[in-house]
Write a protein that holds these residues in place. Structure first.
Motif, PDB file in Angstrom:
ATOM      1  N   TYR A  26       0.914  -1.163  -0.064  1.00  0.00           N
ATOM      2  CA  TYR A  26      -0.071  -0.024   0.006  1.00  0.00           C
ATOM      3  C   TYR A  26       0.861   1.344  -0.066  1.00  0.00           C
ATOM      4  CZ  TYR A  26      -2.950   3.952   1.626  1.00  0.00           C
ATOM      5  OH  TYR A  26      -3.472   5.174   1.820  1.00  0.00           O
ATOM      6  N   LEU A  27       2.121   1.164   0.778  1.00  0.00           N
ATOM      7  CA  LEU A  27       2.911   2.348   0.941  1.00  0.00           C
ATOM      8  C   LEU A  27       3.537   2.712  -0.368  1.00  0.00           C
ATOM      9  CD1 LEU A  27       4.159   1.920   4.640  1.00  0.00           C
ATOM     10  CD2 LEU A  27       2.648   3.678   3.566  1.00  0.00           C
ATOM     11  N   HIS A  30       0.980   4.259  -2.578  1.00  0.00           N
ATOM     12  CA  HIS A  30       0.699   5.643  -2.031  1.00  0.00           C
ATOM     13  C   HIS A  30       1.782   6.516  -2.413  1.00  0.00           C
ATOM     14  CE1 HIS A  30      -1.531   8.590   0.283  1.00  0.00           C
ATOM     15  NE2 HIS A  30      -0.780   8.256   1.528  1.00  0.00           N
ATOM     16  N   ASN A  34       1.416   9.958  -4.491  1.00  0.00           N
ATOM     17  CA  ASN A  34       1.647  11.189  -3.839  1.00  0.00           C
ATOM     18  C   ASN A  34       2.463  12.272  -4.855  1.00  0.00           C
ATOM     19  OD1 ASN A  34       0.111  10.828  -1.481  1.00  0.00           O
ATOM     20  ND2 ASN A  34       1.880  10.632  -0.205  1.00  0.00           N
ATOM     21  N   ARG A  52     -11.709   6.758  -6.502  1.00  0.00           N
ATOM     22  CA  ARG A  52     -13.059   6.643  -5.861  1.00  0.00           C
ATOM     23  C   ARG A  52     -13.910   5.694  -7.162  1.00  0.00           C
ATOM     24  NH1 ARG A  52     -10.406   9.994  -3.192  1.00  0.00           N
ATOM     25  NH2 ARG A  52     -10.955  10.407  -0.954  1.00  0.00           N
ATOM     26  N   ARG A  69      -9.660  -0.028   2.147  1.00  0.00           N
ATOM     27  CA  ARG A  69      -9.579   0.308   3.580  1.00  0.00           C
ATOM     28  C   ARG A  69      -9.832  -0.809   4.665  1.00  0.00           C
ATOM     29  NH1 ARG A  69     -13.116   5.921   2.455  1.00  0.00           N
ATOM     30  NH2 ARG A  69     -11.424   7.210   1.873  1.00  0.00           N
ATOM     31  N   PHE A 122       0.811   8.524  14.106  1.00  0.00           N
ATOM     32  CA  PHE A 122       0.892   9.644  12.887  1.00  0.00           C
ATOM     33  C   PHE A 122      -0.082   9.282  12.156  1.00  0.00           C
ATOM     34  CE2 PHE A 122       1.820   9.179   8.271  1.00  0.00           C
ATOM     35  CZ  PHE A 122       1.953  10.647   8.024  1.00  0.00           C
ATOM     36  N   HIS A 126      -2.769  11.728  10.449  1.00  0.00           N
ATOM     37  CA  HIS A 126      -2.765  11.983   9.052  1.00  0.00           C
ATOM     38  C   HIS A 126      -4.138  11.631   8.350  1.00  0.00           C
ATOM     39  CE1 HIS A 126      -1.272  11.714   4.913  1.00  0.00           C
ATOM     40  NE2 HIS A 126      -1.367  10.627   4.910  1.00  0.00           N
ATOM     41  N   LEU A 130      -5.666  14.549   6.599  1.00  0.00           N
ATOM     42  CA  LEU A 130      -5.918  14.672   5.055  1.00  0.00           C
ATOM     43  C   LEU A 130      -7.139  13.777   4.440  1.00  0.00           C
ATOM     44  CD1 LEU A 130      -2.231  14.979   3.771  1.00  0.00           C
ATOM     45  CD2 LEU A 130      -4.034  16.619   3.673  1.00  0.00           C
ATOM     46  N   THR A 131      -7.710  12.977   5.137  1.00  0.00           N
ATOM     47  CA  THR A 131      -8.802  12.400   4.729  1.00  0.00           C
ATOM     48  C   THR A 131     -10.133  12.887   5.099  1.00  0.00           C
ATOM     49  OG1 THR A 131      -7.438  10.183   4.537  1.00  0.00           O
ATOM     50  CG2 THR A 131      -9.706  10.060   4.382  1.00  0.00           C
ATOM     51  N   VAL A 148      -3.222  19.471   0.845  1.00  0.00           N
ATOM     52  CA  VAL A 148      -1.943  18.933   0.855  1.00  0.00           C
ATOM     53  C   VAL A 148      -1.139  20.301   1.069  1.00  0.00           C
ATOM     54  CG1 VAL A 148       0.311  17.975   0.173  1.00  0.00           C
ATOM     55  CG2 VAL A 148      -2.047  16.888  -0.210  1.00  0.00           C
ATOM     56  N   TYR A 161       5.474  15.424   9.981  1.00  0.00           N
ATOM     57  CA  TYR A 161       5.238  14.339   8.990  1.00  0.00           C
ATOM     58  C   TYR A 161       6.771  14.074   8.566  1.00  0.00           C
ATOM     59  CZ  TYR A 161       0.573  14.836   7.509  1.00  0.00           C
ATOM     60  OH  TYR A 161      -0.896  14.462   7.461  1.00  0.00           O
ATOM     61  N   PHE A 209       8.077   9.910  -0.019  1.00  0.00           N
ATOM     62  CA  PHE A 209       7.149  10.830   0.868  1.00  0.00           C
ATOM     63  C   PHE A 209       7.818  12.197   1.534  1.00  0.00           C
ATOM     64  CE2 PHE A 209       5.276   6.425   2.056  1.00  0.00           C
ATOM     65  CZ  PHE A 209       4.046   6.711   1.474  1.00  0.00           C
ATOM     66  N   VAL A 212       7.255  15.339  -0.787  1.00  0.00           N
ATOM     67  CA  VAL A 212       5.803  16.553  -0.785  1.00  0.00           C
ATOM     68  C   VAL A 212       5.954  17.608   0.071  1.00  0.00           C
ATOM     69  CG1 VAL A 212       3.319  16.472  -0.700  1.00  0.00           C
ATOM     70  CG2 VAL A 212       4.599  14.489  -1.674  1.00  0.00           C
TER      71      VAL A 212
HETATM   72  C1  HEM Z   1       4.410  12.517   3.650  1.00  0.00           C
HETATM   73  C2  HEM Z   1       3.828  12.550   2.648  1.00  0.00           C
HETATM   74  C3  HEM Z   1       2.267  11.743   2.684  1.00  0.00           C
HETATM   75  C4  HEM Z   1       1.328  12.609   2.051  1.00  0.00           C
HETATM   76  C5  HEM Z   1       1.628  13.970   1.233  1.00  0.00           C
HETATM   77  C6  HEM Z   1       0.079  12.021   1.946  1.00  0.00           C
HETATM   78  C7  HEM Z   1      -1.015  12.362   1.442  1.00  0.00           C
HETATM   79  C8  HEM Z   1      -2.343  11.759   1.747  1.00  0.00           C
HETATM   80  C9  HEM Z   1      -3.637  12.279   1.233  1.00  0.00           C
HETATM   81  C10 HEM Z   1      -3.869  13.567   0.160  1.00  0.00           C
HETATM   82  C11 HEM Z   1      -4.596  11.426   1.556  1.00  0.00           C
HETATM   83  C12 HEM Z   1      -6.041  11.240   1.318  1.00  0.00           C
HETATM   84  C13 HEM Z   1      -6.055  10.974  -0.005  1.00  0.00           C
HETATM   85  C14 HEM Z   1      -7.533  10.940  -0.651  1.00  0.00           C
HETATM   86  O1  HEM Z   1      -8.564  11.570  -0.075  1.00  0.00           O
HETATM   87  O2  HEM Z   1      -7.847  11.056  -1.727  1.00  0.00           O
HETATM   88  C15 HEM Z   1      -3.786  10.403   2.336  1.00  0.00           C
HETATM   89  C16 HEM Z   1      -4.527   9.168   2.696  1.00  0.00           C
HETATM   90  C17 HEM Z   1      -3.899   8.287   3.521  1.00  0.00           C
HETATM   91  N1  HEM Z   1      -2.477   8.117   3.827  1.00  0.00           N
HETATM   92 FE1  HEM Z   1      -1.118   9.463   3.258  1.00  0.00          FE
HETATM   93  N2  HEM Z   1       0.358  10.716   2.680  1.00  0.00           N
HETATM   94  C18 HEM Z   1       1.714  10.750   3.086  1.00  0.00           C
HETATM   95  C19 HEM Z   1       2.205  10.030   3.938  1.00  0.00           C
HETATM   96  C20 HEM Z   1       1.665   8.851   4.580  1.00  0.00           C
HETATM   97  C21 HEM Z   1       2.134   7.542   5.455  1.00  0.00           C
HETATM   98  C22 HEM Z   1       3.649   7.630   5.519  1.00  0.00           C
HETATM   99  C23 HEM Z   1       1.465   6.764   5.650  1.00  0.00           C
HETATM  100  C24 HEM Z   1       1.496   5.493   6.505  1.00  0.00           C
HETATM  101  C25 HEM Z   1       2.509   4.996   7.329  1.00  0.00           C
HETATM  102  C26 HEM Z   1       0.042   7.082   5.026  1.00  0.00           C
HETATM  103  C27 HEM Z   1      -1.133   6.513   4.930  1.00  0.00           C
HETATM  104  C28 HEM Z   1      -2.425   7.027   4.586  1.00  0.00           C
HETATM  105  C29 HEM Z   1      -3.733   6.401   4.890  1.00  0.00           C
HETATM  106  C30 HEM Z   1      -3.684   5.236   5.609  1.00  0.00           C
HETATM  107  C31 HEM Z   1      -4.606   7.174   4.446  1.00  0.00           C
HETATM  108  C32 HEM Z   1      -6.034   7.046   4.269  1.00  0.00           C
HETATM  109  C33 HEM Z   1      -6.497   6.300   2.737  1.00  0.00           C
HETATM  110  C34 HEM Z   1      -7.988   6.437   2.804  1.00  0.00           C
HETATM  111  O3  HEM Z   1      -8.566   5.766   3.475  1.00  0.00           O
HETATM  112  O4  HEM Z   1      -8.434   7.253   1.861  1.00  0.00           O
HETATM  113  N3  HEM Z   1       0.390   8.402   4.247  1.00  0.00           N
HETATM  114  N4  HEM Z   1      -2.504  10.705   2.483  1.00  0.00           N
END
Ligand code: HEM
Length: 222
Positions: A26-27, A30, A34, A52, A69, A122, A126, A130-131, A148, A161, A209, A212
């Motif tokens: 996943y990471l 993701h 990003n 979506r 999810r 975190f 997070h 952002l969600t 963001v 972050y 990561f 960004v």
């Molecule tokens: C540091 C840079 C990161 C940025 C800029 C970022 C950006 C984002 C954004 C914009 C979303 C919302 C996406 C959406 O609604 O379409 C999101 C969701 C998420 N991110 Fe990140 N992320 C980062 C790092 C991480 C890391 C390091 C993790 C895990 C260790 C992580 C785990 C998640 C999870 C679990 C979601 C929820 C996904 C969902 O259910 O919609 N993110 N992230």
């Protein structure tokens, strides 16, 4: 069968390895997703919209995202519960304790435990940031590019972050190696390749990561 796996130390380690690899996959996705932020708001927001509508018309709006999810939550819970139970078992097996408490567990074990706790905190922050946008002023649903940029305007959020992503790099580096050993992939000839892969994975994830928040801070993304 499931009871035997869940009840044994080896079984719990296997659950940790498999759930860890699921989260790692996943990471990686993701992180690459990003990086689309560097192509502008149209590309980034379009990608979020595509996520979506994935699987339509067979699946309904957001169904694929919800399936992902549910899988992720299952992996996080399994990973966390096994880590907690294994560390309790570790402590219980040494009821007398050591003269020097720090000698009780290795440096890597302690780093993994604390890294895991930091990452869990975190992830909660997070998602609220952002969600759901719960903790972010000016959050606009459906506009992740804007969100963001807004999130990384606060210096302390950048610090948090970046610290979390560094913890993630260390966690993945050691975790990938441990998972490979648990799942039986280790051997004297393969160990160098496995260590190299763990290092490259950790480095690529960390750099990808961190790019960004650094992009927003330097004004490259605005
Ligand atoms: C540091 C840079 C990161 C940025 C800029 C970022 C950006 C984002 C954004 C914009 C979303 C919302 C996406 C959406 O609604 O379409 C999101 C969701 C998420 N991110 Fe990140 N992320 C980062 C790092 C991480 C890391 C390091 C993790 C895990 C260790 C992580 C785990 C998640 C999870 C679990 C979601 C929820 C996904 C969902 O259910 O919609 N993110 N992230």
């Amino acid at each position: 069968m499931a009871r035997t796996v869940w009840g044994s130390t080896v079984g719990k380690k296997a659950v940790m390895a498999v759930s860890g690899l699921v989260m790692l996959l996943y990471l990686v996705v993701h992180m690459f997703g990003n990086l689309k932020i560097f192509f502008g708001p149209g590309t980034f927001d379009g990608y979020a919209h595509w996520l979506r509508t994935l699987g339509e018309p067979f699946l309904h709006y957001e169904w694929a995202l919800w399936i992902i999810r549910v899988g992720l939550v299952a992996a996080v819970v399994a990973h966390g519960v096994c880590a907690y139970q294994l560390s309790r078992r570790d402590l219980r097996s040494r009821p007398v304790g050591y003269v020097r408490p720090r000698a009780r567990s290795s440096y890597a074990t302690r780093t993994m435990r604390w890294g895991g706790v930091i990452l869990a905190l975190f992830i909660v922050w997070h998602i609220l940031d952002l969600t759901t946008g719960t903790v972010q002023r000016g959050f606009v649903p459906g506009h992740p590019y804007h969100n963001v940029v807004a999130a990384f305007h606060d210096w302390w959020n950048n610090v948090f972050y970046i610290a979390a992503v560094l913890a993630l790099g260390l966690h993945v580096r050691h975790g990938f190696w441990s998972a490979a050993q648990t799942l039986g992939a280790g051997s004297p000839t393969r160990d160098r390749v496995l260590k190299g892969t763990a290092n490259v994975l950790a480095l690529v994830l960390t750099a990808g990561f961190v790019a960004v928040p650094v992009g927003v801070m330097t004004g490259l993304v605005s």
